[in-house]
Design a protein around this motif. Structure first.
Motif, short mmCIF file in Angstrom:
data_model
loop_
_atom_site.label_atom_id
_atom_site.label_comp_id
_atom_site.label_asym_id
_atom_site.label_seq_id
_atom_site.Cartn_x
_atom_site.Cartn_y
_atom_site.Cartn_z
N GLN A 1 26.89 48.76 126.11
CA GLN A 1 25.83 48.34 125.18
C GLN A 1 24.62 49.26 125.26
OE1 GLN A 1 25.14 44.27 126.33
NE2 GLN A 1 27.17 43.60 125.66
N VAL A 2 24.26 49.66 126.48
CA VAL A 2 23.14 50.59 126.66
C VAL A 2 23.44 51.91 125.96
CG1 VAL A 2 21.90 51.98 128.37
CG2 VAL A 2 22.30 49.54 128.79
N MET A 3 24.64 52.42 126.18
CA MET A 3 25.04 53.68 125.54
C MET A 3 24.93 53.60 124.03
SD MET A 3 28.86 55.32 125.46
CE MET A 3 29.41 53.98 124.37
N LEU A 4 25.46 52.53 123.45
CA LEU A 4 25.46 52.41 121.99
C LEU A 4 24.06 52.24 121.43
CD1 LEU A 4 28.64 50.17 121.50
CD2 LEU A 4 28.42 52.63 121.11
N ARG A 5 23.16 51.60 122.20
CA ARG A 5 21.77 51.51 121.74
C ARG A 5 21.11 52.89 121.72
NH1 ARG A 5 21.37 46.73 124.89
NH2 ARG A 5 20.31 47.88 126.56
N VAL A 6 21.33 53.65 122.78
CA VAL A 6 20.71 54.97 122.88
C VAL A 6 21.25 55.92 121.82
CG1 VAL A 6 20.55 57.02 124.36
CG2 VAL A 6 20.10 54.75 125.32
N THR A 7 22.55 55.83 121.54
CA THR A 7 23.20 56.76 120.62
C THR A 7 23.29 56.23 119.20
OG1 THR A 7 25.41 55.88 121.06
CG2 THR A 7 24.62 57.63 122.52
N ARG A 8 22.75 55.03 118.96
CA ARG A 8 22.80 54.39 117.64
C ARG A 8 24.25 54.23 117.17
NH1 ARG A 8 17.58 57.09 114.42
NH2 ARG A 8 16.04 56.45 115.99
N GLY A 9 25.06 53.75 118.10
CA GLY A 9 26.42 53.38 117.74
C GLY A 9 27.49 54.42 117.99
#
Length: 293
Positions: free
Chosen positions: A92-100
């Motif tokens: 979830q952290v990764m996807l927030r930082v990378t915008r999906g």
């Protein structure tokens, strides 16, 4: 417990730092055929080097928590479930930082297990075996099983994917990438060239589910044969090998083939190569450790 009470076991903070450093160094390495590096996104149109570096940095607390959990918990379902929870948080952290954008899901799985296993291990082989034991355990609190790209690929083409690689104790890391990396160094090759040759050897052998997802068996043959050709020409450090490498890079970009699984395993190899294992201590240092036990 995984840590085993070894006074010289690396700290959770150090292990997390090394995991992030391994991801950074894999990302910066180039020219990598089909993969993100300092030149751009490779076969990807939604990734670049700054995005990968930001994604890796965001995972630092997750890796630290995984190592800390392993230092106080015996290998078993409880630890596996805690690592699963941390992995989902990291995703979830990764996807927030990378915008999906899925930048590091495979690397999070592999490095999360290895970070947890490394604290009490004597060397990289023991760490890989401990990680395999964890990977094989069930996560009863995980979400309902979904059919990922990797799962679809395994069902269609066979092969083991990221989960199978971990459950088999990372054979392409322990038996392929690390030996190639160390042989290249011993032969006097510059570090970036040694790492490129290690990546290429993994690419030549791995049934990379990232490639299979995008290009099927035909795409996999392009990657494997192309990487083998670069090595057959002498590797990334020779004139003919570099020409073959750049030709392969152009082909993978044109066909949007990204050997992301191979990149993840190179990052895992770099991490294991950086850990200050007790088995690598001098005899005098071993004696000091023994006296403190």
């Amino acid at each position: 417990m995984i840590a085993g009470g070894d006074a010289r076991a690396p700290s959770a903070t150090l292990l997390a730092d090394l995991a992030v450093r391994a991801l950074h160094e894999e990302a910066r390495l180039g020219p990598k055929p089909g993969l993100v590096d300092h030149r751009g996104g490779g076969a990807h149109d939604d990734m670049d080097l700054p995005l990968l570096l930001a994604s890796a940095e965001a995972l630092r607390p997750v890796f630290r928590s995984a190592a800390d959990a392993a230092s106080r918990t015996a290998i078993g379902v409880g630890l596996r479930e805690e690592l699963g929870r941390l992995g989902r948080t990291g995703d979830q952290v990764m996807l927030r930082v990378t915008r999906g954008v899925n930048t590091h899901r495979g690397a999070l799985w592999a490095l999360g297990l290895l970070v947890a296993a490394a604290g009490g291990s004597r060397d990289e082989r023991e760490a890989a075996c401990r990680a395999a034991r964890l990977a094989a355990l069930p996560d009863r609190h995980g979400p309902a099983r979904t059919v990922s790209h990797g799962e679809r690929v395994r069902r269609r083409y066979g092969g083991c994917g990221a989960r199978g690689e971990a459950e088999a104790a990372f054979p392409h890391v322990i038996g392929v990438a690390l030996p190639r990396l160390r042989r290249a160094r011993a032969a006097g090759l510059a570090e970036d060239l040694a790492r490129l040759d290690a990546l290429l050897e993994v690419m030549s052998l791995l049934d990379d589910t990232c490639v299979l997802h995008r290009g099927g068996l035909g795409g996999l043959r392009v990657v494997q044969r192309g990487a083998a050709r670069v090595l057959g020409e002498g590797g990334a450090g020779t004139e003919s090998g570099r020409a073959a490498l750049m030709e392969l890079d152009e082909r993978l970009r044109a066909h949007r083939l990204s050997p992301g699984g191979s990149g993840d395993l190179l990052a895992a190899a770099l991490f294991l190569d950086m850990v200050p294992w007790p088995e690598h201590l001098t005899e005098a240092e071993r004696g000091m450790v023994a006296c403190r036990r």
